[in-house]
Design a protein around this motif. Structure first.
Motif, PDB file in Angstrom:
ATOM      1  N   GLU A  47      46.282   3.287   2.937  1.00  0.00           N
ATOM      2  CA  GLU A  47      45.421   2.124   3.208  1.00  0.00           C
ATOM      3  C   GLU A  47      44.172   2.530   3.983  1.00  0.00           C
ATOM      4  O   GLU A  47      43.091   1.949   3.775  1.00  0.00           O
ATOM      5  CB  GLU A  47      46.217   1.059   3.956  1.00  0.00           C
ATOM      6  CG  GLU A  47      47.297   0.437   3.086  1.00  0.00           C
ATOM      7  CD  GLU A  47      48.021  -0.721   3.735  1.00  0.00           C
ATOM      8  OE1 GLU A  47      48.466  -1.622   3.003  1.00  0.00           O
ATOM      9  OE2 GLU A  47      48.156  -0.722   4.987  1.00  0.00           O
ATOM     10  N   ALA A  48      44.285   3.535   4.852  1.00  0.00           N
ATOM     11  CA  ALA A  48      43.112   4.006   5.590  1.00  0.00           C
ATOM     12  C   ALA A  48      42.055   4.585   4.657  1.00  0.00           C
ATOM     13  O   ALA A  48      40.854   4.565   4.971  1.00  0.00           O
ATOM     14  CB  ALA A  48      43.530   5.048   6.618  1.00  0.00           C
ATOM     15  N   LEU A  49      42.488   5.076   3.505  1.00  0.00           N
ATOM     16  CA  LEU A  49      41.559   5.629   2.513  1.00  0.00           C
ATOM     17  C   LEU A  49      40.963   4.558   1.607  1.00  0.00           C
ATOM     18  O   LEU A  49      40.156   4.863   0.729  1.00  0.00           O
ATOM     19  CB  LEU A  49      42.282   6.683   1.664  1.00  0.00           C
ATOM     20  CG  LEU A  49      42.628   7.987   2.386  1.00  0.00           C
ATOM     21  CD1 LEU A  49      43.577   8.838   1.537  1.00  0.00           C
ATOM     22  CD2 LEU A  49      41.373   8.770   2.737  1.00  0.00           C
ATOM     23  N   GLY A  50      41.387   3.306   1.808  1.00  0.00           N
ATOM     24  CA  GLY A  50      40.808   2.207   1.039  1.00  0.00           C
ATOM     25  C   GLY A  50      41.572   1.823  -0.214  1.00  0.00           C
ATOM     26  O   GLY A  50      41.106   0.995  -1.003  1.00  0.00           O
ATOM     27  N   TYR A  51      42.750   2.411  -0.405  1.00  0.00           N
ATOM     28  CA  TYR A  51      43.574   2.046  -1.557  1.00  0.00           C
ATOM     29  C   TYR A  51      44.454   0.843  -1.222  1.00  0.00           C
ATOM     30  O   TYR A  51      44.721   0.549  -0.052  1.00  0.00           O
ATOM     31  CB  TYR A  51      44.471   3.216  -1.976  1.00  0.00           C
ATOM     32  CG  TYR A  51      43.722   4.439  -2.443  1.00  0.00           C
ATOM     33  CD1 TYR A  51      43.159   4.491  -3.712  1.00  0.00           C
ATOM     34  CD2 TYR A  51      43.581   5.546  -1.608  1.00  0.00           C
ATOM     35  CE1 TYR A  51      42.471   5.618  -4.137  1.00  0.00           C
ATOM     36  CE2 TYR A  51      42.904   6.678  -2.022  1.00  0.00           C
ATOM     37  CZ  TYR A  51      42.349   6.708  -3.294  1.00  0.00           C
ATOM     38  OH  TYR A  51      41.669   7.817  -3.716  1.00  0.00           O
ATOM     39  N   THR A  52      44.922   0.177  -2.263  1.00  0.00           N
ATOM     40  CA  THR A  52      45.821  -0.963  -2.123  1.00  0.00           C
ATOM     41  C   THR A  52      47.208  -0.564  -2.587  1.00  0.00           C
ATOM     42  O   THR A  52      47.353   0.085  -3.630  1.00  0.00           O
ATOM     43  CB  THR A  52      45.328  -2.157  -2.971  1.00  0.00           C
ATOM     44  OG1 THR A  52      44.019  -2.523  -2.534  1.00  0.00           O
ATOM     45  CG2 THR A  52      46.259  -3.350  -2.841  1.00  0.00           C
ATOM     46  N   ILE A  53      48.238  -0.935  -1.830  1.00  0.00           N
ATOM     47  CA  ILE A  53      49.614  -0.692  -2.251  1.00  0.00           C
ATOM     48  C   ILE A  53      50.005  -1.770  -3.261  1.00  0.00           C
ATOM     49  O   ILE A  53      49.907  -2.966  -2.974  1.00  0.00           O
ATOM     50  CB  ILE A  53      50.593  -0.731  -1.056  1.00  0.00           C
ATOM     51  CG1 ILE A  53      50.143   0.228   0.056  1.00  0.00           C
ATOM     52  CG2 ILE A  53      52.012  -0.417  -1.517  1.00  0.00           C
ATOM     53  CD1 ILE A  53      50.207   1.672  -0.294  1.00  0.00           C
ATOM     54  N   ALA A  54      50.416  -1.364  -4.451  1.00  0.00           N
ATOM     55  CA  ALA A  54      50.786  -2.320  -5.498  1.00  0.00           C
ATOM     56  C   ALA A  54      52.017  -3.120  -5.076  1.00  0.00           C
ATOM     57  O   ALA A  54      52.954  -2.588  -4.482  1.00  0.00           O
ATOM     58  CB  ALA A  54      51.048  -1.597  -6.808  1.00  0.00           C
ATOM     59  N   LEU A  55      52.008  -4.408  -5.421  1.00  0.00           N
ATOM     60  CA  LEU A  55      53.127  -5.284  -5.096  1.00  0.00           C
ATOM     61  C   LEU A  55      54.226  -5.212  -6.122  1.00  0.00           C
ATOM     62  O   LEU A  55      55.407  -5.418  -5.814  1.00  0.00           O
ATOM     63  CB  LEU A  55      52.640  -6.729  -4.962  1.00  0.00           C
ATOM     64  CG  LEU A  55      51.608  -7.001  -3.866  1.00  0.00           C
ATOM     65  CD1 LEU A  55      51.153  -8.453  -3.928  1.00  0.00           C
ATOM     66  CD2 LEU A  55      52.177  -6.670  -2.504  1.00  0.00           C
TER      67      LEU A  55
END
Length: 284
Positions: free
Chosen positions: A271-279
């Motif tokens: 998340e710090a790199l700007g990615y989103t964790i898929a739900l």
């Protein structure tokens, strides 16, 4: 498939170190007497607890892994009971994956009846190189099991290991074979050396490993490319750069016989790199 979404998967080693095969890369083989935990069956209630933790850690997939050539009646019943118990507790919150070796069409249909949605069976390496790393069962049985999984109505997860002494031609051959199966996801592993194993080291450099992820994406443009075993050892402080080269999924937590980072460490870094964790998988 969103370039910004990262998919997380967790695995549970529900039967460890009891395999009689001679795969030279695997510490679970009794042949090599590696210093690992060995046990016949994990309690189903403990597997369910692990599944609950995996979901809290935002994994969308949870894989039930057994050691051994494949499924027999007792192992099939055990995996089915574990899957049913997880589904009773979590419903559709987790996508269940089974990884139980060589399996027939009827066995795979039985797994599906009990809530297994995906089957993971890796080709491991190229057909022409396989005899160099395993002599107790043929590569063709692995490929057929993958075909059986798809015929049974399961999503297929199949990948392999880089760093076993294979050539670049072997790597391309393996990727072509994987692509021919049109899997949903592709676990990419990098050999993790162990002093008990006949293969003494992984000769791949970090730069070569990144190039192999890029190559995997070229051959598998629409698949989930999941970086699994060996990533911490191979990439060290650059492990999250794998996403720049085409990976979009990670195994979080511990692996089968080696420890990984905590899931929270991975989540925070991603998340710090700007990615989103898929739900869930539907967002692909």
């Amino acid at each position: 498939m969103s370039e910004n979404k990262i998919y997380l998967c967790a695995i549970s080693n529900i039967e460890s170190g009891t395999c009689n095969e001679d795969c030279k890369f695997c510490t679970q083989s009794v042949k090599y007497k590696a210093d690992i935990q060995r046990y016949r069956r994990k309690e189903v209630e403990d597997i369910v607890k692990e599944a609950i933790i995996a979901r809290k850690n935002r994994a969308i997939g949870f894989c039930l892994v057994t050691a051994g050539t494949g499924l027999d009646d007792k192992r099939l019943d055990y995996v089915c009971r574990a899957a049913s118990a997880i589904k009773k507790e979590l419903g559709d919150e987790l996508s269940l994956i089974a990884c139980n070796g060589i399996a027939t069409l009827d066995q795979l249909k039985e797994l599906k009846k009990h809530g297994i949605e995906n089957y993971n069976h890796n080709l491991e390496t190229a057909q022409e190189f396989y005899n160099e790393i395993c002599t107790t069962h043929p590569w063709e049985d692995r490929y057929q099991t993958c075909l059986n999984a798809k015929e049974a109505g399961l999503q297929l997860c199949t990948g392999g290991i880089f760093g076993l002494g294979e050539t670049q031609e072997n790597r391309i051959s393996m990727l072509k074979s994987i692509a021919s199966l049109e899997p949903m996801s592709v676990p990419i592993n990098f050999f993790h050396p162990n002093e008990a194993l006949p293969i003494v080291k992984n000769s791949i450099t970090r730069e070569e490993a990144f190039d192999l992820i890029k190559l995997s994406r070229e051959y598998l443009p629409n698949q989930m490319i999941m970086i699994a075993g060996g990533r911490e050892l191979m990439f060290k402080e650059q492990e999250y750069d794998v996403f720049k080269y085409g990976a979009n999924a990670l195994v979080v937590g511990d692996y089968l016989t080696t420890a990984g980072k905590t899931a929270q460490e991975d989540i925070d870094a991603i998340e710090a790199l700007g990615y989103t964790i898929a739900l869930d998988c539907k967002s692909r």
